[in-house]
Write an enzyme that holds these catalytic residues in place. Structure first.
Site, PDB file in Angstrom:
ATOM      1  N   ASP A   1       8.350   2.792  -8.411  1.00 24.62           N
ATOM      2  CA  ASP A   1       8.228   1.542  -7.675  1.00 24.62           C
ATOM      3  C   ASP A   1       9.469   1.400  -6.797  1.00 24.62           C
ATOM      4  O   ASP A   1      10.588   1.464  -7.299  1.00 24.62           O
ATOM      5  CB  ASP A   1       8.137   0.368  -8.675  1.00 24.62           C
ATOM      6  CG  ASP A   1       7.987  -0.972  -7.971  1.00 24.62           C
ATOM      7  OD1 ASP A   1       7.804  -0.972  -6.732  1.00 24.62           O
ATOM      8  OD2 ASP A   1       8.054  -2.013  -8.643  1.00 24.62           O
TER       9      ASP A   1
ATOM     10  N   ASP B   1      11.145  -1.222  -4.184  1.00 25.03           N
ATOM     11  CA  ASP B   1      10.957  -2.597  -3.740  1.00 25.03           C
ATOM     12  C   ASP B   1      12.026  -2.954  -2.730  1.00 25.03           C
ATOM     13  O   ASP B   1      13.197  -2.650  -2.909  1.00 25.03           O
ATOM     14  CB  ASP B   1      11.054  -3.529  -4.951  1.00 25.03           C
ATOM     15  CG  ASP B   1      10.476  -4.885  -4.643  1.00 25.03           C
ATOM     16  OD1 ASP B   1       9.483  -5.243  -5.264  1.00 25.03           O
ATOM     17  OD2 ASP B   1      11.029  -5.575  -3.760  1.00 25.03           O
TER      18      ASP B   1
ATOM     19  N   GLU C   1      -5.269   1.380 -21.086  1.00 24.83           N
ATOM     20  CA  GLU C   1      -5.081  -0.070 -21.083  1.00 24.83           C
ATOM     21  C   GLU C   1      -5.235  -0.674 -19.689  1.00 24.83           C
ATOM     22  O   GLU C   1      -4.685  -0.163 -18.717  1.00 24.83           O
ATOM     23  CB  GLU C   1      -3.690  -0.459 -21.612  1.00 24.83           C
ATOM     24  CG  GLU C   1      -3.491  -1.970 -21.516  1.00 24.83           C
ATOM     25  CD  GLU C   1      -2.147  -2.470 -21.993  1.00 24.83           C
ATOM     26  OE1 GLU C   1      -1.322  -1.645 -22.419  1.00 24.83           O
ATOM     27  OE2 GLU C   1      -1.927  -3.686 -21.919  1.00 24.83           O
TER      28      GLU C   1
ATOM     29  N   LEU D   1       3.258  -1.263 -17.255  1.00 23.32           N
ATOM     30  CA  LEU D   1       2.029  -1.520 -16.512  1.00 23.32           C
ATOM     31  C   LEU D   1       2.324  -1.597 -15.024  1.00 23.32           C
ATOM     32  O   LEU D   1       3.372  -2.096 -14.625  1.00 23.32           O
ATOM     33  CB  LEU D   1       1.418  -2.836 -16.979  1.00 23.32           C
ATOM     34  CG  LEU D   1       0.919  -2.838 -18.422  1.00 23.32           C
ATOM     35  CD1 LEU D   1       0.978  -4.226 -19.015  1.00 23.32           C
ATOM     36  CD2 LEU D   1      -0.483  -2.279 -18.486  1.00 23.32           C
TER      37      LEU D   1
ATOM     38  N   CYS E   1       9.419  -6.546   7.435  1.00 20.76           N
ATOM     39  CA  CYS E   1       8.928  -6.375   8.786  1.00 20.76           C
ATOM     40  C   CYS E   1       8.860  -4.889   9.081  1.00 20.76           C
ATOM     41  O   CYS E   1       9.256  -4.068   8.272  1.00 20.76           O
ATOM     42  CB  CYS E   1       9.839  -7.075   9.792  1.00 20.76           C
ATOM     43  SG  CYS E   1      11.446  -6.286   9.964  1.00 20.76           S
TER      44      CYS E   1
END
Lengths: 414, 487
Positions: free
Chosen positions: A110, A112, A45, A321, A129
């Site tokens: 992931d 973050d 996909e 996804l 930063c």
């Protein structure tokens, strides 16, 4: 200082990028593991985010050229890669729902920066930063090592997410085949930081008073220097009252908390390093009874401030996804480039090429000779994107080698 | 002692390896435990087919209801094996030679496979069946004679490797003083539950399972095997639909399981003083609600809003408490006072009606039990649903409890006891204790729980009992004109 949100992209820039620079061939072989298209690519996909936030799911393509053609037609702001389904995703409407299930999928992670907002002091929210990147690089080193040593995975591709985080794609055959339940278990094994904002202590990995489990103990060893350099020195996390109050919440001994609180209230200028030393001195004084609890608490604090904070939901489900490598982050204009975990400490998000910078580099080159096709398939070779595409290609070589070997084995078994 | 047992076990193992298990060779089913690898192939009468299945169904339904009641594994052993199985599905140890071992085991075998046919049809049925069957297997496995167990394990290839002492040495931190025991090496993907809880050591994709957790590999294998088999059966089932004798039986069986014998609170409680109205809820919450619902009510009043799972948990609770749909809509409309009418109608009305079974698939949703509140939909930041005993940090919980129940007799002197229960993760025990303390004025004594020593397993049970006590007290007052007061 935060990396400025450089330049918002325009549709024209994006189209030029897709036509001249995006390494479709490399992405194709990375997903497909060999040159001839297999289900790994054709049943995969792709989801497109178009200008104006229109979201198109369940696209699939026969080969790299078809993908490129469609991307150039739709000119999305970014596109995402999903699982390999039991049927071609573009046929989803015509097959029975039961015959359309996710089968294979890279194991993805992931990380973050926003998950670190409660502890980082230099920036917050979408900003990042060089200093707060250190949180990410520590997380990358710990995860990379754990996944290779403990789970035995070999084909890890780390990709900068374009702004404030990093993605990991694991393409080992065994990783592709993991069920959702197994993915959840693996995430559970790796997860140390847990609990919402109502919970002060977010590290609860011991059984009773036992030492840290071996896997976490080895992570702790890697993270202890990070704690000193990053948390105490650079970020100075316990300088503000809010900061040191958070620390006191994690100390399980009332007397120590009281005496430290008095001391730090009297002297608001004490650095984090000094405060940590104060805490260690108190533990030293406590010798014998209770010191085991305090030492355990100390280790837990180090972990709470430095251990990787995973976005667990991304990794748990096959059908999640994730943005494709080499896409452009729409806000920063930076390319989502692969990152080498061995030199992650030297990686500087501010030096990642932006899309307009790359197109400028192309413009500066000699104009194409007459007769030569205006559309180059490998224009990236003449820009600063080159080392990054080569990094992906090298990674893909490893995957193809693996496929070749397993095919050879199958042939021999006949 | 220990040594002799070990020797016996080794001997047994050796026998198995040499393939000379002669001890009970006269039995067609040599082992009490069964992995159900092969279906029964002999002729079975239709009566036998049905009774074996029905009796097994009773056992499985009882297992489900144990889960609903939050019973511990130990309690389940008594309830299921001693009370239920002995009546419907007796299965004696091999040493018990006077019993008709083969007949018992045959019944167990047939019953399992008939129920497979009945329960392979939907995802939900499969999941419940696998859970109940795996639990039954665990209960039997845990109570099996250890020698028999070793023999049973030897009768099947579980594909594990005993890790060499050198390998173990390398993995176990050298600081630990105790000598490391045996470890079984398997691919980690076979023991996800142990990996998730970090009960194993990991090296290059192999999980090293400590001998004490060996059973876990067996259970995982049982479960995985059954899941796969059920899916295969589901695919093959259409071909069986020809037989008009079996299908009605199977239909009946799966319906029986779906109805279940569980303690779900699915019917609204009769209001003791007529119908419950929206404007009575403030008072009701103050007097009768458990901490989770008090918290939701307080949040609702404070924020004039609740997030999705909060609305769901509180809304279903109120429904079962007896709040009609009209009153519920009125209650939520008034509570969300800072929201415009059209937004409320667009975004919330449907959901409320849905939870009353008036929209969508029109299911009559039961209120969430303590187990569901504790285990599913963990609250994220900004959420206020869940169980305060579990999802609040210690100091927040203490101050919340004192605010909620301070005027009902809960004092800070009670806190250490409550907090100890919370620390030991006995959240429902802590909740039950709070119930006892706050209802001491109605004569509830320590250990009495929500009646008959039962502990809290459902917020509605808590509220219902609390209202019942208040009503009794009211009646007592009216009856003899005296105020009944307990010491």
């Amino acid at each position: 200082m935060a990396v400025p949100d450089a330049e918002p992209t325009t549709p024209d820039i994006m189209l030029a990028f897709y036509r001249r620079l995006y390494p479709f061939k490399s992405i194709f072989t990375w997903l497909n593991h060999e040159h001839a298209p297999t289900k790994l690519f054709t049943h995969r996909e792709f989801a497109f985010t178009l200008q104006g936030d229109v979201y198109l799911r369940y696209n699939s393509f026969a080969n790299a050229d078809e993908l490129k053609k469609q991307v150039c037609t739709l000119n999305p702001t970014r596109f995402e890669i999903g699982p390999v389904y039991s049927a071609r995703p573009r046929d989803k409407k015509t097959v029975r729902p039961a015959a359309f299930t996710p089968q294979l999928r890279e194991l993805v992670f992931d990380i973050d920066m926003t998950d670190y907002d409660s502890i980082r002091t230099c920036c917050s929210g979408a900003d990042i930063c060089k200093r707060c990147w250190t949180f990410i690089s520590a997380a990358v080193r710990v995860l990379d090592r754990a996944l290779r040593d403990q789970f035995g995975y070999k084909h890890l591709l780390w990709v900068y997410s374009g702004r404030r985080g990093i993605h990991l794609w694991i393409s080992d055959r065994e990783a592709l085949e993991l069920t959702d339940e197994q993915r959840r278990a693996l995430v559970g094994w790796l997860t140390v930081i847990q609990g919402g904002k109502e919970m002060h202590k977010k590290v609860n990995v011991r059984m009773g008073l036992k030492p840290l489990p071996p896997s976490i103990a080895s992570a702790y060893k890697m993270l202890l220097p990070v704690f000193h350099d990053l948390i105490l020195d650079d970020q100075d996390c316990f300088a503000s009252e809010e900061g040191w109050q958070a620390l006191l919440h994690l100390i399980p001994d009332k007397d120590i908390v009281r005496s430290l609180e008095d001391k730090w209230e009297d002297d608001p200028k004490r650095s984090s390093e000094d405060k940590w030393q104060d805490f260690e001195d108190e533990i030293e004084r406590k010798k014998g009874k209770g010191s085991a609890i305090l030492n355990a608490a100390k280790e837990d604090i180090v972990l709470q401030y430095t251990y990787p904070r995973l976005d667990a939901e991304v990794s748990k489900h096959r059908n999640h996804l994730l943005k494709a490598p080499f896409c452009i982050h729409p806000k920063t204009g930076r390319v989502c480039v692969p990152v080498d975990p061995r030199t992650i400490d030297k990686f500087d998000p501010a030096r990642v090429p932006t899309v307009s910078q790359l197109l400028n580099e192309l413009d500066k080159l000699a104009l194409p000779q007459a007769g030569e096709s205006a559309e180059h398939h490998a224009d990236w070779e003449r820009t600063s994107l080159k080392p990054y595409v080569e990094m992906l290609d090298k990674h893909v070589m490893g995957l193809m080698e693996e496929t070749r070997k397993s095919k050879q084995k199958m042939d021999l078994s006949w | 002692m220990q040594n002799r047992k070990e020797q016996q076990r080794n001997l047994a193992l050796k026998d198995i390896n040499a393939g000379i298990v002669e001890t009970h060779s006269h039995l067609r089913y040599p082992y009490r435990l069964n992995f159900y690898d092969k279906p029964p192939l002999e002729d079975i009468t239709i009566e036998e087919f049905e009774t074996a299945a029905l009796d097994r169904l009773r056992v499985l339904a009882e297992i489900e209801s144990c889960f609903a009641r939050n019973r511990t594994f130990k309690e389940m052993q008594t309830v299921i094996l001693e009370n239920v199985c002995s009546k419907y599905l007796e299965l004696n140890r091999t040493s018990n030679e006077l019993k008709p071992l083969d007949d018992e085991r045959r019944k167990d075998h047939i019953g399992h496979f008939v129920l497979r046919l009945a329960f392979c049809r939907s995802e939900d049925l499969r999941r419940r069946f696998v859970k109940a069957e795996t639990t039954l297997f665990k209960l039997r496995y845990e109570t099996e004679d250890s020698l028999e167990r070793v023999k049973f394990l030897g009768s099947r290839n579980f594909d594990w490797i005993l890790a060499s002492p050198e390998e173990v040495q390398e993995l176990v931190p050298s600081t630990s003083s105790e000598k490391p025991g045996n470890y079984y090496k398997v691919k980690w993907t076979r023991v996800p539950d142990l990996v998730e809880k970090r009960r194993v050591l990991m090296k290059r994709g192999m999980a090293y399972v400590p001998a004490a957790e060996q059973a876990s590999i067996v259970f995982q294998e049982f479960q995985a095997h059954l899941e796969k088999a059920l899916e295969a059966t589901a695919k093959a089932l259409p071909r069986l639909d020809e037989d008009t004798r079996l299908v009605p039986i199977l239909d009946n069986l799966s319906k029986g399981f779906q109805a279940g014998v569980s303690s779900e609170w699915s019917g609204a409680t009769e209001g003791p003083d007529g119908a419950l109205r929206a404007d009575m809820i403030d008072e009701m919450a103050y007097k009768h609600f458990p901490a989770c619902m008090r918290n939701l009510h307080m949040c609702l009043r404070r924020d004039k809003h609740l997030k999705h799972f909060g609305r769901l948990q509180y809304g279903l609770f109120l429904k079962i408490l007896g709040l009609s749909i009209e009153e519920a809509l009125a209650f939520w409309r008034k509570s969300f006072s800072s929201i415009q009418d059209d937004k409320f109608n667009k975004e919330y009305r449907y959901n409320i009606r849905h939870s009353y079974g008036l929209e969508g698939k029109r299911a009559n949703y039961a209120a969430k039990s303590c187990q569901q509140i504790l285990m599913s939909d963990e609250p994220g930041p900004g959420d206020s649903h869940g169980c305060p005993y579990r999802h609040f940090s210690a100091d927040n919980l203490q101050s919340a409890l004192l605010t909620m129940y301070g005027e009902h007799g809960l004092s800070s002197a009670d806190m250490p006891e409550i907090m100890n229960m919370v620390k030991a993760k006995h959240y429902h025990v802590a909740c039950t204790r709070v119930f006892e303390i706050t209802h001491a004025r109605q004569g509830v004594k320590k250990g009495e729980g929500v009646g008959g020593g039962e502990s809290v397993t459902h917020p509605n049970q808590y509220a219902a009992r609390s209202r019942e006590l208040a009503k009794k007290m009211e009646e007592g007052k009216e009856a003899d004109g005296d105020v009944v007061m307990q010491g």
